[in-house]
Design an enzyme around this catalytic site. Structure first.
Site, PDB file in Angstrom:
ATOM      1  N   GLY A 201       0.798  -1.230   0.000  1.00  0.00           N
ATOM      2  CA  GLY A 201       0.000   0.000   0.000  1.00  0.00           C
ATOM      3  C   GLY A 201       0.828   1.276   0.000  1.00  0.00           C
TER       4      GLY A 201
ATOM      5  N   ASP B 119     -27.764  25.862  -0.528  1.00  0.00           N
ATOM      6  CA  ASP B 119     -27.744  26.290   0.868  1.00  0.00           C
ATOM      7  C   ASP B 119     -27.385  27.764   0.959  1.00  0.00           C
ATOM      8  OD1 ASP B 119     -24.934  26.417   0.544  1.00  0.00           O
ATOM      9  OD2 ASP B 119     -24.746  24.326   1.165  1.00  0.00           O
TER      10      ASP B 119
ATOM     11  N   LYS C 185     -30.422  24.948   4.110  1.00  0.00           N
ATOM     12  CA  LYS C 185     -30.085  23.531   4.323  1.00  0.00           C
ATOM     13  C   LYS C 185     -29.405  23.354   5.679  1.00  0.00           C
ATOM     14  CE  LYS C 185     -26.179  21.628   2.679  1.00  0.00           C
ATOM     15  NZ  LYS C 185     -25.150  21.329   1.668  1.00  0.00           N
TER      16      LYS C 185
ATOM     17  N   THR D  38     -21.656  13.478  -2.292  1.00  0.00           N
ATOM     18  CA  THR D  38     -22.618  12.367  -2.330  1.00  0.00           C
ATOM     19  C   THR D  38     -23.824  12.710  -3.198  1.00  0.00           C
ATOM     20  OG1 THR D  38     -23.875  13.222  -0.461  1.00  0.00           O
ATOM     21  CG2 THR D  38     -22.029  11.746   0.045  1.00  0.00           C
TER      22      THR D  38
HETATM   23  C1  R5P Z   1     -21.620  22.396   1.480  1.00  0.00           C
HETATM   24  O1  R5P Z   1     -21.452  23.334   2.238  1.00  0.00           O
HETATM   25  C2  R5P Z   1     -21.012  22.343   0.109  1.00  0.00           C
HETATM   26  O2  R5P Z   1     -21.033  23.597  -0.506  1.00  0.00           O
HETATM   27  C3  R5P Z   1     -21.712  21.335  -0.757  1.00  0.00           C
HETATM   28  O3  R5P Z   1     -23.065  21.716  -0.902  1.00  0.00           O
HETATM   29  C4  R5P Z   1     -21.648  19.967  -0.152  1.00  0.00           C
HETATM   30  O4  R5P Z   1     -20.365  19.714   0.323  1.00  0.00           O
HETATM   31  C5  R5P Z   1     -22.040  18.923  -1.152  1.00  0.00           C
HETATM   32  O5  R5P Z   1     -21.979  17.666  -0.541  1.00  0.00           O
HETATM   33  P1  R5P Z   1     -23.007  16.542  -0.909  1.00  0.00           P
HETATM   34  O6  R5P Z   1     -22.991  16.390  -2.411  1.00  0.00           O
HETATM   35  O7  R5P Z   1     -22.504  15.319  -0.206  1.00  0.00           O
HETATM   36  O8  R5P Z   1     -24.343  16.981  -0.403  1.00  0.00           O
END
Ligand code: R5P
Length: 298
Positions: A38, A169, A192, A224
């Site tokens: 690794g 958000d 959010k 994600t």
């Molecule tokens: C959050 O503050 C970031 O700007 C992104 O909205 C977030 O990191 C996206 O992550 P995920 O796709 O897992 O919701």
């Protein structure tokens, strides 16, 4: 002898080649291996015949592997006496910029420290997640914005006119506002909240003025896909005609892309800070232009 050479980090060879081409600089390739146990090994594939190096190495997943490759290369170049300007389009760990729970380690603070200890003089990145993360760097950090090139892309390459530009958000509302200003459209931000223990996302129900119009969600990172999925579901429910999702860093972990498309998103568009099936916006001209100015290249 050239004053500068581009070192093509194993995670970013295409981007490094294009930056070198735009700046008319020689490129030194790197071979990267993983030993059976690794351990990581990197090997420069030629002599670096320049006092200054531009090391291009984005640090997307596998994050620790790409981070360590970058550190090893910087250390090698530094011990040979080169000055190292490091381009890290995706700077990892920037979401871990504070102790959210009292017991959390502040990971990006160590990353900033390690980059300096490895001998890097300055870092150029794109849309670092937070100003708090940026403030933890003791070496100069140049944070470029991809908002204009992403806005230009949607205007010129897709038939979208006066869409509602949406941030998933409140933290991203300034980005959405700037993007909307460039495309000449209105902007909107959802509220959010993320549970710090479970990671679960909750988005407040809000009236969204999108009925019969296109929407463009803009974010710095799609990881994600949870944030974009929630926003897209709300936009579809509010009667959006089409929903585009744009981001600087398309991490698209696991089946994120499928989840986002299943939530009603027409297309996901990202930059090539991370190579992916959606990395259509090329960062090379933005980065090359910045390096030209900051390093006084011809
Ligand atoms: C959050 O503050 C970031 O700007 C992104 O909205 C977030 O990191 C996206 O992550 P995920 O796709 O897992 O919701």
């Amino acid at each position: 002898m050239n004053r500068f050479a581009v070192i093509s980090g194993p995670s970013s060879s295409n981007l490094a080649e294009t930056i070198a081409y735009l700046l008319q600089l020689p490129v030194v390739d790197v071979k990267a291996d993983v030993f059976p146990d690794g351990e990581t090994r990197v090997r420069l594939m030629g002599k670096v015949d320049a006092p200054n190096c531009i090391l291009v190495q984005s640090m997307y997943p596998p994050v620790d592997r790409h981070l360590f490759q970058g550190l090893l290369l910087a250390r090698k170049l530094g011990l040979e006496g080169h000055r190292i300007h490091c381009v890290i389009p995706y700077l990892p760990y920037a979401r871990q910029d504070r102790a959210f729970l009292e017991t959390d380690a502040v990971s990006v603070e160590l990353v900033a420290h390690l980059l300096k200890m490895a001998g890097i003089s300055d870092v150029t990145t794109v849309d670092i997640h937070s100003s708090v993360a940026a403030s933890l760097f003791a070496i100069p950090l140049h944070n470029l914005s991809a908002v204009r090139i992403m806005a230009d892309f949607i205007l010129k390459k897709r038939d979208v006119t006066q869409p509602l530009v949406v941030s998933p958000d409140f933290g991203g509302s300034a980005r959405a506002k700037e993007f909307a200003g460039i495309v000449g459209a209105e902007n909107f931000a959802f509220e959010k909240h993320r549970d710090r223990h479970t990671g679960e996302i909750v988005v407040e129900e809000m009236a969204v003025p999108v009925s019969g119009r296109d929407a463009v969600i803009v974010d710095d990172i799609i990881s994600t896909g949870g944030s974009v999925v929630k926003a897209a579901e709300m936009l579809v429910k509010a009667g959006a005609k089409r929903v585009f999702a744009m981001c600087t860093h398309p991490l698209l972990v696991g089946n994120a892309l499928e989840k986002i498309l299943s939530a009603g998103v027409t297309e996901v568009i990202g930059t090539n800070s991370i190579p992916s099936p959606v990395s259509s916006v090329d960062l090379a001209p933005l980065i090359a232009e910045h390096l030209k100015k900051s390093l006084s290249l011809p």
